[in-house]
Scaffold this active site. Structure first.
Site, PDB file in Angstrom:
ATOM      1  CE1 TYR A  55       0.053   9.282   0.222  1.00  0.00           C
ATOM      2  CE2 TYR A  55      -1.495  10.627  -1.005  1.00  0.00           C
ATOM      3  CZ  TYR A  55      -0.854   9.422  -0.806  1.00  0.00           C
ATOM      4  OH  TYR A  55      -1.120   8.376  -1.647  1.00  0.00           O
TER       5      TYR A  55
ATOM      6  CG  HIS B  10      -3.154   4.580   2.097  1.00  0.00           C
ATOM      7  ND1 HIS B  10      -2.720   5.852   2.376  1.00  0.00           N
ATOM      8  CD2 HIS B  10      -2.464   4.200   1.005  1.00  0.00           C
ATOM      9  CE1 HIS B  10      -1.805   6.210   1.497  1.00  0.00           C
ATOM     10  NE2 HIS B  10      -1.627   5.218   0.656  1.00  0.00           N
TER      11      HIS B  10
END
Length: 183
Positions: free
Chosen positions: A54, A121
């Site tokens: 992010y 992830h």
């Protein structure tokens, strides 16, 4: 606030996903984002979810500013391995050496000694999940991570990962347009 157990980890039933506190779907106001994160414990929300993907790490940096001086009020989850090639196409990296280097970078950005919940992830199809989770398990043993999670993985992969080290949390983004997570 109700509580939930993720393995041995106890968190608020509602967590705060931090992906959009740095540019993701627009340009959020960092001051408001920090205020939101700081207000969360007053509402019984102690679980923060971030990732090195992010904002190319800027998200973890913003989270660290928000929790400064009050780290003990939060359970911080972060993720690694969700990458982009030079042409923008998605890729993943689950190599043990990458796992450990990514964790060190996240610890630095988060300015913390330990990540409470550390996820892969995206599963790297070129690396056996046992190797990736084995490296993550080393991070637990070394006191850098408390618990492990896996994101966007199918049932067989989750079972193999859990067979290597207990997996406390599974994160799946279900979509109306694709059933990829079930593969």
């Amino acid at each position: 606030m109700e509580r939930r157990r993720l393995g041995q980890l106890e968190v608020a039933a509602i967590g705060l996903g931090c992906a959009t506190v740095t540019p993701f779907y627009g340009e959020p106001d960092p001051t408001s984002a920090i205020e939101t994160i700081r207000r969360a414990p007053d509402l019984g929300i102690n679980f923060l979810d971030t990732s090195d993907a992010y904002g190319n790490g800027r998200n973890e940096e913003l989270v660290s500013r928000a929790v400064e001086g009050r780290r003990q009020q939060y359970v911080i989850a972060s993720k690694f391995g969700n990458l982009r090639r030079a042409d923008g196409t998605p890729t993943a990296d689950g190599r043990p050496q990458y796992v450990k280097a990514a964790c060190e970078r996240s610890l630095g950005r988060l300015r913390t000694e330990i990540i409470d919940l550390y996820y892969i992830h995206r599963v790297d199809p070129t690396v056996p999940i046992e190797d990736t989770v084995g490296a993550m398990s080393d991070l637990v043993r070394d006191g850098k991570v408390r618990f492990l999670g896996i994101s966007e993985a199918g049932p067989q992969t989750i079972r193999r990962a859990h067979g290597t080290h207990p997996i406390s949390a599974v994160q799946i983004e279900y979509s109306l347009w694709t059933r990829d997570a079930e593969g």
